[in-house]
Design a protein around this motif. Structure first.
Motif, PDB file in Angstrom:
ATOM      1  N   ASN A 186       0.824  -1.212   0.000  1.00 46.11           N
ATOM      2  CA  ASN A 186       0.000   0.000   0.000  1.00 46.11           C
ATOM      3  C   ASN A 186       0.858   1.262   0.000  1.00 46.11           C
ATOM      4  O   ASN A 186       1.723   1.430   0.857  1.00 46.11           O
ATOM      5  N   ASN A 187       0.588   2.145  -0.940  1.00 51.54           N
ATOM      6  CA  ASN A 187       1.303   3.414  -1.033  1.00 51.54           C
ATOM      7  C   ASN A 187       0.553   4.518  -0.296  1.00 51.54           C
ATOM      8  O   ASN A 187      -0.683   4.484  -0.162  1.00 51.54           O
ATOM      9  N   TYR A 188       1.303   5.525   0.130  1.00 49.12           N
ATOM     10  CA  TYR A 188       0.704   6.724   0.724  1.00 49.12           C
ATOM     11  C   TYR A 188       1.690   7.870   0.535  1.00 49.12           C
ATOM     12  O   TYR A 188       2.861   7.646   0.197  1.00 49.12           O
ATOM     13  N   ARG A 221      -1.744  -3.798   6.901  1.00 52.74           N
ATOM     14  CA  ARG A 221      -1.132  -3.480   5.620  1.00 52.74           C
ATOM     15  C   ARG A 221       0.328  -3.084   5.837  1.00 52.74           C
ATOM     16  O   ARG A 221       0.711  -2.604   6.901  1.00 52.74           O
ATOM     17  N   TRP A 223       2.949  -0.451   4.669  1.00 52.41           N
ATOM     18  CA  TRP A 223       2.813   0.882   4.102  1.00 52.41           C
ATOM     19  C   TRP A 223       4.114   1.365   3.483  1.00 52.41           C
ATOM     20  O   TRP A 223       5.166   1.343   4.120  1.00 52.41           O
ATOM     21  N   TYR A 225       5.951   4.518   1.421  1.00 59.72           N
ATOM     22  CA  TYR A 225       5.909   5.930   1.055  1.00 59.72           C
ATOM     23  C   TYR A 225       6.078   6.053  -0.452  1.00 59.72           C
ATOM     24  O   TYR A 225       6.978   5.455  -1.050  1.00 59.72           O
ATOM     25  N   ASN A 256      -4.949  -1.049  10.537  1.00 61.53           N
ATOM     26  CA  ASN A 256      -5.619   0.193  10.143  1.00 61.53           C
ATOM     27  C   ASN A 256      -5.890   1.077  11.352  1.00 61.53           C
ATOM     28  O   ASN A 256      -5.763   2.306  11.281  1.00 61.53           O
ATOM     29  N   LEU A 259      -2.735   2.824  12.413  1.00 60.90           N
ATOM     30  CA  LEU A 259      -2.419   3.871  11.444  1.00 60.90           C
ATOM     31  C   LEU A 259      -3.241   5.122  11.709  1.00 60.90           C
ATOM     32  O   LEU A 259      -2.716   6.251  11.732  1.00 60.90           O
ATOM     33  N   VAL A 314       7.067   4.514   8.525  1.00 62.07           N
ATOM     34  CA  VAL A 314       5.681   4.954   8.399  1.00 62.07           C
ATOM     35  C   VAL A 314       5.416   6.187   9.264  1.00 62.07           C
ATOM     36  O   VAL A 314       4.637   7.072   8.886  1.00 62.07           O
TER      37      VAL A 314
END
Length: 350
Positions: A186-188, A221, A223, A225, A256, A259, A314
């Motif tokens: 998962n990208n953010y 997930r 995570w 960047y 989640n 996060l 993260v």
């Protein structure tokens, strides 16, 4: 080196475009400009002589042939895709058309171009995929997705990406097309379209609205960047072994709920509420159908073969991301009016 980036006005694609131009590559951004695309994402490089934009849909084979003939890229980074799981539950047809048929069109256009050019050894087709094709993992932290993990997609989105991965491998084996593949976690980060979990939490918090968490928030997930991911993609595209796939992970597993609590704590510090804490807004909502319990990537191959590791934890990445949204309201405010943003999607019965 000239790169053709499909989906370069999207979240991950625009990060690749910005980084590639900064490193001195010529970049052609091919994007259909559907609902999640935004040319503001590439505004920092839009005036560069190294950058060009062409509006085209990967479902339009003639447009792709013309793009290859005009721009004559050395490397293709294929990122264009429908990617929101909730939207795939409500409307799977767009995912089949774009992710499967669109990838087929890209492969055929690339094959025609490569063969007409005399099959140059320098040409590469990099297909960018997701860890969701591998299905769901148990809670055991010793179990992770590797490049050898059997595919087990569980949503229309992940099934369509799995199909596209298989097409790419088949074109490599059958036609000799020089391909590399990558599957990411998962990208953010900055420029994340405001329908995914992290921007939803940030923007709902700023508006004083409920922070929705599916089920009990225990889904895990890994995570990554987005700027770390862009760095890895350029490395795989240029240095990865042909026919090889590389799992790209952030080495940052979080539930989640963890996060969201981290985001709330950052906001409490950077922009406190008049009363109470942002975590007071957390609300648990009915889970979506087929919600995978855990994703986690084993990045051993990309670390051993290409020397890549994520550079951002993260906590560091979320701090950067929250600050970016606080400082860039002019970017995200207009997007709130786009179709489906702010609505609960993915309610369809399994």
């Amino acid at each position: 080196m000239k790169l053709l980036v499909t989906g370069g006005a999207g979240f991950i694609g625009s990060a690749v475009v910005r980084l590639a131009v900064a490193r001195g590559h010529q970049v052609v951004n091919l994007d259909a400009l559907t609902y999640a695309a935004n040319l503001a994402n590439v505004a920092p490089v839009a005036d560069s002589p190294l950058y060009a934009f062409q509006q085209a849909d990967i479902r339009d084979r003639a447009a792709l042939d013309a793009a290859f003939a005009t721009h004559q890229p050395d490397i293709v980074l294929h990122l264009a895709a429908e990617s929101h799981v909730d939207r795939s539950i409500d409307g799977p047809a767009d995912f089949i058309d774009t992710n499967i048929t669109g990838t087929f069109n890209m492969l055929e256009a690339a094959r025609k171009y490569w063969q007409a050019a005399g099959r140059p050894d320098s040409f590469r087709f990099h297909h960018v995929s997701t860890d969701e094709v591998f299905g769901s993992l148990p809670a055991d932290p010793s179990v992770q997705f590797t490049e050898a993990t059997a595919y087990d997609p569980r949503s229309p989105y992940s099934a369509s990406k799995a199909a596209s991965d298989h097409l790419v491998r088949a074109w490599s084996e059958t036609y000799g097309l020089p391909v590399v593949l990558s599957n990411c976690s998962n990208n953010y980060g900055p420029y994340h379209f405001p329908e995914k979990l992290i921007p939803v939490v940030i923007l709902n918090a700023l508006a004083g609205r409920a922070l929705p968490i599916y089920g009990d928030g225990s889904n895990i997930r890994d995570w990554l960047y987005v700027e770390d991911h862009a760095d890895a993609l350029l490395l795989v595209a240029t240095k990865g072994a042909l026919g090889r796939s590389y799992n790209i992970g952030g080495e940052n597993e979080r539930t989640n709920l963890q996060l969201v609590h981290t985001i709330c704590a950052i906001l409490d510090r950077l922009r406190p509420r008049d009363t109470g804490a942002y975590a007071d807004l957390i609300t648990f909502v009915t889970d979506r159908p087929g919600h995978d319990a855990r994703y986690a990537i084993d990045p051993t191959r990309i670390r051993a073969e290409l020397g890549w590791r994520p550079s951002v934890t993260v906590e560091e990445g979320l701090e950067r991301t929250v600050r970016w949204y606080l400082e860039n309201e002019a970017w995200w405010r207009p997007l709130l009016g786009r179709q489906g943003v702010g609505q609960r999607l993915g309610r369809a019965a399994p």
